[in-house]
Design an enzyme around this catalytic site. Structure first.
Site, PDB file in Angstrom:
ATOM      1  N   ASP A   1       0.820  -1.209   0.000  1.00 46.75           N
ATOM      2  CA  ASP A   1       0.000   0.000   0.000  1.00 46.75           C
ATOM      3  C   ASP A   1       0.852   1.256   0.000  1.00 46.75           C
ATOM      4  OD1 ASP A   1      -2.500   1.300  -0.006  1.00 46.75           O
ATOM      5  OD2 ASP A   1      -2.503   1.515   2.165  1.00 46.75           O
TER       6      ASP A   1
ATOM      7  N   SER B   1      -6.929   5.259   0.026  1.00 47.38           N
ATOM      8  CA  SER B   1      -7.142   3.964  -0.613  1.00 47.38           C
ATOM      9  C   SER B   1      -8.616   3.590  -0.536  1.00 47.38           C
ATOM     10  CB  SER B   1      -6.304   2.886   0.081  1.00 47.38           C
ATOM     11  OG  SER B   1      -4.941   3.254   0.138  1.00 47.38           O
TER      12      SER B   1
ATOM     13  N   GLN C   1      -5.049  -1.368  -7.191  1.00 49.01           N
ATOM     14  CA  GLN C   1      -5.701  -0.518  -6.199  1.00 49.01           C
ATOM     15  C   GLN C   1      -6.334   0.678  -6.887  1.00 49.01           C
ATOM     16  OE1 GLN C   1      -3.712   2.437  -3.236  1.00 49.01           O
ATOM     17  NE2 GLN C   1      -3.974   0.535  -2.063  1.00 49.01           N
TER      18      GLN C   1
END
Length: 305
Positions: free
Chosen positions: A209, A233, A283
């Site tokens: 991430d 996110s 993502q």
């Protein structure tokens, strides 16, 4: 350079972060770390949810994919994880994880585990990229900014961490020039890790991430640290292909095929130095951008700088 004793302590803190307290009935509790973002870092929740799901599956069935949604910003406070044993099949096992803080559901994830089987094999080739030796770490880049580093980042962004990141193509992290979305970061834990494969997978989920949403702002010459774009996110998918160790260097190659509607889609591939593709990611994140005449947004979201 972090001395070996401090490096071992920092890595130990990360390993401890992934060690969940069992609450009974496939429920677990994890503590939170504050890396300087107002919301809890999304990678922490990804890693801890992977551990929670893995603790309900036999060790001979490693995780091969996870698909997660960040539903609400998490607070810097303990997080409770509940695991639903959706299916235990002949070769595949499915788990669903929900993360809560009080009455708030902040995150959910579906994960799939598989027995180790043989089959066809192929992979993308690792792109030609400078090795990590001689590249400055992101920590060194931030420290080199001195007084140019925005004050709101100084408390946390200048502290050493258990995972080191080195950009393969360093740029001005306050005022980057517009570039193609493709970029790469070398990463690794800065001290040896235990041999538990779940720890390595959880910490790779944690690290995956970091920097991924940056691919969506590179073509626009934007930087999260400048305060002119607020990231968060929204979802995160990850596929594990081959064995790896997080205390060895991994190359994280990223790109962004599209950005629209205040969202950016980003993809990543993780390679060992000898070119094995060990994991893939995708993502989508929220990207709210400052425009002339608007107040500069406060730093926010779960994405690191």
């Amino acid at each position: 350079m972090t001395d070996p004793a401090n490096a071992a302590r920092l890595v130990g803190d990360l390993v401890d972060l992934m060690q969940l307290e069992p609450l009974g009935g496939d429920r677990f509790r994890g503590r939170s770390e504050d890396i300087g973002t107002p919301a809890v870092f999304g990678g922490q929740v990804l890693g801890q949810s992977l551990v929670a799901a893995s603790r309900t599956v036999d060790a001979d069935r490693p995780i091969h994919s996870m698909h997660a949604y960040f539903l609400l910003p998490g607070e810097h406070a303990p997080i409770d994880y509940s695991v639903d044993r959706v299916r235990d099949g002949r070769s595949f096992t499915t788990r669903h994880v929900v993360a809560r803080q009080g009455e708030r559901v902040i995150f959910e994830m579906s994960a799939s585990f598989q027995t180790v089987d043989e089959g066809v094999e192929h992979q993308f080739a690792m792109p030609a990229t400078p090795g990590p030796e001689g590249l400055p770490s992101e920590l060194d880049q931030r420290r080199a900014l001195g007084d140019r580093l925005p004050e709101r980042w100084r408390a946390k962004a200048l502290l050493p961490h258990g995972i080191e990141y080195r950009r393969a193509d360093p740029d001005d992290i306050l005022a980057p020039e517009p570039r193609p979305s493709e970029s790469a970061i070398w990463l690794r834990a800065i001290a040896p890790l235990p041999d538990d494969p779940i720890v390595h997978r959880a910490l790779l989920a944690y690290a995956s991430d970091h920097g991924l949403l940056r691919a969506a702002v590179r073509p626009h010459g934007l930087s999260f640290i400048s305060g002119k774009v607020r990231p968060a996110s929204l979802d995160h998918a990850m596929w594990f292909h081959r064995d790896f160790r997080m205390d060895d260097w991994l190359l994280y190659v990223m790109d962004s095929p599209s950005a629209s509607g205040a969202r950016g889609l980003c993809r990543g591939s993780l390679f060992t130095p000898d070119g094995r593709l060990v994991a893939s990611t995708a993502q989508e994140g929220m990207l709210r951008v400052w425009r002339e005449g608007m107040p500069v947004p406060s730093a926010g979201g779960s994405a690191p700088i």
